[in-house]
Motif scaffolding. Structure first.
Motif, PDB file in Angstrom:
ATOM      1  N   PRO A  90       3.758  45.681 -70.073  1.00  0.00           N
ATOM      2  CA  PRO A  90       3.957  47.065 -69.611  1.00  0.00           C
ATOM      3  C   PRO A  90       5.018  47.124 -68.516  1.00  0.00           C
ATOM      4  CG  PRO A  90       1.948  46.164 -68.671  1.00  0.00           C
ATOM      5  CD  PRO A  90       2.429  45.158 -69.669  1.00  0.00           C
ATOM      6  N   ILE A  91       5.778  48.220 -68.499  1.00  0.00           N
ATOM      7  CA  ILE A  91       6.840  48.420 -67.520  1.00  0.00           C
ATOM      8  C   ILE A  91       6.258  49.130 -66.301  1.00  0.00           C
ATOM      9  CG2 ILE A  91       9.060  49.534 -67.096  1.00  0.00           C
ATOM     10  CD1 ILE A  91       9.548  49.313 -70.145  1.00  0.00           C
ATOM     11  N   GLU A  92       6.537  48.582 -65.107  1.00  0.00           N
ATOM     12  CA  GLU A  92       6.004  49.157 -63.882  1.00  0.00           C
ATOM     13  C   GLU A  92       7.124  49.392 -62.870  1.00  0.00           C
ATOM     14  OE1 GLU A  92       1.751  49.163 -63.786  1.00  0.00           O
ATOM     15  OE2 GLU A  92       2.251  47.550 -62.387  1.00  0.00           O
ATOM     16  N   LYS A  93       6.988  50.479 -62.131  1.00  0.00           N
ATOM     17  CA  LYS A  93       7.923  50.800 -61.058  1.00  0.00           C
ATOM     18  C   LYS A  93       7.432  50.141 -59.768  1.00  0.00           C
ATOM     19  CE  LYS A  93      10.493  54.813 -59.398  1.00  0.00           C
ATOM     20  NZ  LYS A  93      10.568  56.304 -59.447  1.00  0.00           N
ATOM     21  N   VAL A  94       8.298  49.362 -59.098  1.00  0.00           N
ATOM     22  CA  VAL A  94       7.864  48.589 -57.937  1.00  0.00           C
ATOM     23  C   VAL A  94       8.816  48.803 -56.766  1.00  0.00           C
ATOM     24  CG1 VAL A  94       6.785  46.824 -59.381  1.00  0.00           C
ATOM     25  CG2 VAL A  94       9.155  46.532 -58.650  1.00  0.00           C
ATOM     26  N   ILE A  95       8.290  48.583 -55.566  1.00  0.00           N
ATOM     27  CA  ILE A  95       9.082  48.600 -54.338  1.00  0.00           C
ATOM     28  C   ILE A  95       9.599  47.183 -54.093  1.00  0.00           C
ATOM     29  CG2 ILE A  95       9.067  49.131 -51.877  1.00  0.00           C
ATOM     30  CD1 ILE A  95       6.578  50.837 -52.378  1.00  0.00           C
ATOM     31  N   VAL A  96      10.893  47.052 -53.854  1.00  0.00           N
ATOM     32  CA  VAL A  96      11.494  45.742 -53.600  1.00  0.00           C
ATOM     33  C   VAL A  96      12.203  45.769 -52.251  1.00  0.00           C
ATOM     34  CG1 VAL A  96      11.771  45.175 -56.033  1.00  0.00           C
ATOM     35  CG2 VAL A  96      13.593  46.392 -54.857  1.00  0.00           C
ATOM     36  N   GLN A  97      12.297  44.610 -51.626  1.00  0.00           N
ATOM     37  CA  GLN A  97      12.955  44.499 -50.328  1.00  0.00           C
ATOM     38  C   GLN A  97      14.446  44.278 -50.501  1.00  0.00           C
ATOM     39  OE1 GLN A  97      10.746  41.330 -48.425  1.00  0.00           O
ATOM     40  NE2 GLN A  97       9.622  42.798 -47.168  1.00  0.00           N
ATOM     41  N   GLN A  98      15.215  44.978 -49.663  1.00  0.00           N
ATOM     42  CA  GLN A  98      16.651  44.761 -49.576  1.00  0.00           C
ATOM     43  C   GLN A  98      17.039  44.695 -48.111  1.00  0.00           C
ATOM     44  OE1 GLN A  98      18.556  47.868 -51.973  1.00  0.00           O
ATOM     45  NE2 GLN A  98      18.965  46.320 -53.524  1.00  0.00           N
ATOM     46  N   ALA A  99      18.244  44.266 -47.841  1.00  0.00           N
ATOM     47  CA  ALA A  99      18.681  44.130 -46.458  1.00  0.00           C
ATOM     48  C   ALA A  99      18.640  45.477 -45.746  1.00  0.00           C
ATOM     49  CB  ALA A  99      20.100  43.557 -46.411  1.00  0.00           C
ATOM     50  N   GLY A 100      17.790  45.564 -44.738  1.00  0.00           N
ATOM     51  CA  GLY A 100      17.726  46.751 -43.898  1.00  0.00           C
ATOM     52  C   GLY A 100      16.887  47.890 -44.425  1.00  0.00           C
ATOM     53  N   THR A 101      16.451  47.857 -45.678  1.00  0.00           N
ATOM     54  CA  THR A 101      15.670  48.967 -46.221  1.00  0.00           C
ATOM     55  C   THR A 101      14.919  48.512 -47.459  1.00  0.00           C
ATOM     56  OG1 THR A 101      15.787  51.260 -46.999  1.00  0.00           O
ATOM     57  CG2 THR A 101      17.531  49.781 -47.712  1.00  0.00           C
ATOM     58  N   SER A 102      14.150  49.423 -48.037  1.00  0.00           N
ATOM     59  CA  SER A 102      13.434  49.152 -49.281  1.00  0.00           C
ATOM     60  C   SER A 102      14.091  49.920 -50.414  1.00  0.00           C
ATOM     61  CB  SER A 102      11.964  49.563 -49.164  1.00  0.00           C
ATOM     62  OG  SER A 102      11.321  48.817 -48.151  1.00  0.00           O
ATOM     63  N   ALA A 103      13.901  49.441 -51.619  1.00  0.00           N
ATOM     64  CA  ALA A 103      14.445  50.114 -52.808  1.00  0.00           C
ATOM     65  C   ALA A 103      13.406  50.048 -53.908  1.00  0.00           C
ATOM     66  CB  ALA A 103      15.756  49.449 -53.242  1.00  0.00           C
ATOM     67  N   LEU A 104      13.705  50.714 -55.022  1.00  0.00           N
ATOM     68  CA  LEU A 104      12.796  50.750 -56.153  1.00  0.00           C
ATOM     69  C   LEU A 104      13.482  50.147 -57.373  1.00  0.00           C
ATOM     70  CD1 LEU A 104      11.430  54.413 -55.776  1.00  0.00           C
ATOM     71  CD2 LEU A 104      10.324  52.307 -55.028  1.00  0.00           C
ATOM     72  N   SER A 105      12.685  49.469 -58.201  1.00  0.00           N
ATOM     73  CA  SER A 105      13.212  48.953 -59.449  1.00  0.00           C
ATOM     74  C   SER A 105      12.072  48.875 -60.457  1.00  0.00           C
ATOM     75  CB  SER A 105      13.865  47.579 -59.240  1.00  0.00           C
ATOM     76  OG  SER A 105      14.558  47.183 -60.431  1.00  0.00           O
ATOM     77  N   TYR A 106      12.306  48.223 -61.588  1.00  0.00           N
ATOM     78  CA  TYR A 106      11.330  48.164 -62.674  1.00  0.00           C
ATOM     79  C   TYR A 106      11.153  46.722 -63.119  1.00  0.00           C
ATOM     80  CZ  TYR A 106      12.490  53.119 -62.820  1.00  0.00           C
ATOM     81  OH  TYR A 106      12.711  54.429 -62.478  1.00  0.00           O
ATOM     82  N   VAL A 107       9.906  46.346 -63.428  1.00  0.00           N
ATOM     83  CA  VAL A 107       9.598  44.996 -63.895  1.00  0.00           C
ATOM     84  C   VAL A 107       8.579  45.084 -65.025  1.00  0.00           C
ATOM     85  CG1 VAL A 107      10.036  43.963 -61.630  1.00  0.00           C
ATOM     86  CG2 VAL A 107       7.713  44.680 -62.232  1.00  0.00           C
ATOM     87  N   ASN A 108       8.463  44.015 -65.785  1.00  0.00           N
ATOM     88  CA  ASN A 108       7.409  43.870 -66.788  1.00  0.00           C
ATOM     89  C   ASN A 108       6.244  43.103 -66.194  1.00  0.00           C
ATOM     90  OD1 ASN A 108      10.031  43.719 -68.875  1.00  0.00           O
ATOM     91  ND2 ASN A 108       8.277  44.856 -69.656  1.00  0.00           N
ATOM     92  N   ALA A 109       5.053  43.657 -66.287  1.00  0.00           N
ATOM     93  CA  ALA A 109       3.851  42.886 -65.994  1.00  0.00           C
ATOM     94  C   ALA A 109       3.481  42.093 -67.246  1.00  0.00           C
ATOM     95  CB  ALA A 109       2.715  43.809 -65.585  1.00  0.00           C
ATOM     96  N   ASN A 110       2.600  41.105 -67.089  1.00  0.00           N
ATOM     97  CA  ASN A 110       2.179  40.323 -68.257  1.00  0.00           C
ATOM     98  C   ASN A 110       1.378  41.171 -69.236  1.00  0.00           C
ATOM     99  OD1 ASN A 110       3.407  37.949 -67.566  1.00  0.00           O
ATOM    100  ND2 ASN A 110       1.600  37.064 -66.585  1.00  0.00           N
ATOM    101  N   GLY A 111       0.489  41.995 -68.700  1.00  0.00           N
ATOM    102  CA  GLY A 111      -0.363  42.803 -69.567  1.00  0.00           C
ATOM    103  C   GLY A 111      -1.214  43.747 -68.749  1.00  0.00           C
ATOM    104  N   ALA A 112      -1.997  44.574 -69.443  1.00  0.00           N
ATOM    105  CA  ALA A 112      -2.914  45.503 -68.785  1.00  0.00           C
ATOM    106  C   ALA A 112      -3.946  45.973 -69.797  1.00  0.00           C
ATOM    107  CB  ALA A 112      -2.165  46.702 -68.204  1.00  0.00           C
ATOM    108  N   ASN A 113      -5.100  46.362 -69.291  1.00  0.00           N
ATOM    109  CA  ASN A 113      -6.175  46.919 -70.115  1.00  0.00           C
ATOM    110  C   ASN A 113      -6.562  48.280 -69.567  1.00  0.00           C
ATOM    111  OD1 ASN A 113      -6.744  44.596 -71.943  1.00  0.00           O
ATOM    112  ND2 ASN A 113      -7.258  43.586 -70.026  1.00  0.00           N
ATOM    113  N   ASN A 114      -6.864  49.207 -70.463  1.00  0.00           N
ATOM    114  CA  ASN A 114      -7.227  50.562 -70.076  1.00  0.00           C
ATOM    115  C   ASN A 114      -8.414  51.009 -70.930  1.00  0.00           C
ATOM    116  OD1 ASN A 114      -7.298  53.134 -69.094  1.00  0.00           O
ATOM    117  ND2 ASN A 114      -5.259  53.729 -69.776  1.00  0.00           N
TER     118      ASN A 114
END
Length: 236
Positions: A90-114
């Protein structure tokens, strides 16, 4: 990618006014262009810099549903259902660290159950008195629980719901149809439970969107309900 997306649906007529529906499907979710593009842009809410991830993989989803339906009168329904979903990558929106501030990007998790359950009801209120014959009540509610299986990224919290997944959703309202059929008025209500907007990584906390109660009153032209033949619903 070449994916097979099989589906199976079984509709059983328990009585002339009751159905049992069972289904199992394989679906997928492909990343959007903005989730793939490494070009940064500003979010309209929060104004954080967001950039895509060209390495995103499409997500595969296995869906299993069971639903019981009862049609006591034309235009009325009582429905109870349960569902389960398994997500791979599943694709998830995450907060990532950058120099001096935070940013947002997207990553794949291994899986999820609902997992979850839902109820839907539509009922004319004429049984409470003749004056309420033009008024109908409708509502649907879902309660659900999801758990993510993090991937290689160092997420701060590896035991949490999926991003954007509320624990419950409630919709409801009343509809008034004038006896002459010239106009109708609908009062609506909606609330979605607290949910993660962005998952935190590398020690940054998750960002949550709090629940919000929303109501509205909408006038409109009526849509006349025709008597429903349950046998047609079974075939359809």
């Amino acid at each position: 990618k070449t994916d097979l997306l099989p589906s199976l649906a079984v509709n059983i007529a328990l009585t002339s006014a009751q159905n049992l529906r069972l289904s199992a499907t394989q679906t997928l979710s492909r990343p959007e262009y903005r989730e793939l593009s490494p070009v940064p842009y500003f979010e309209q809410v929060g104004l954080l810099t967001t950039f895509g991830n060209p390495g995103l993989r499409r997500a595969l989803i296995q869906n299993y549903d069971a639903r019981w339906e009862w049609f006591p009168n034309p235009g009325e329904i009582l429905s109870l259902g349960i569902f389960a979903k398994r997500f791979d990558d599943p694709i998830e929106k995450v907060i990532v660290q950058q120099a001096g501030t935070s940013a947002l990007s997207y990553v794949n998790a291994n899986g999820a159950n609902n997992f979850g359950a839902e109820i839907e009801v539509r009922k004319n209120l004429g049984f409470l008195g003749e004056s309420l014959l033009p008024v109908s009540f409708f509502a649907n509610s879902t309660v659900m629980r999801s758990r993510i299986e993090p991937g290689s990224e160092v997420l701060t919290n590896d035991n949490r719901p999926m991003v954007g997944q509320s624990g419950y959703i409630v919709n409801g309202g009343f509809n008034y149809l004038h006896p002459t059929g010239r106009f109708n008025v609908t009062a609506l209500y909606n609330v979605a439970g607290r949910r993660i907007a962005e998952a935190g990584a590398a020690g940054l906390p998750d960002t949550y969107e709090e629940e919000r109660h929303v109501g509205a009153v909408e006038p409109g032209q009526p849509q006349r309900l025709q008597p429903v033949d349950v046998r047609e619903l079974v075939v359809g």
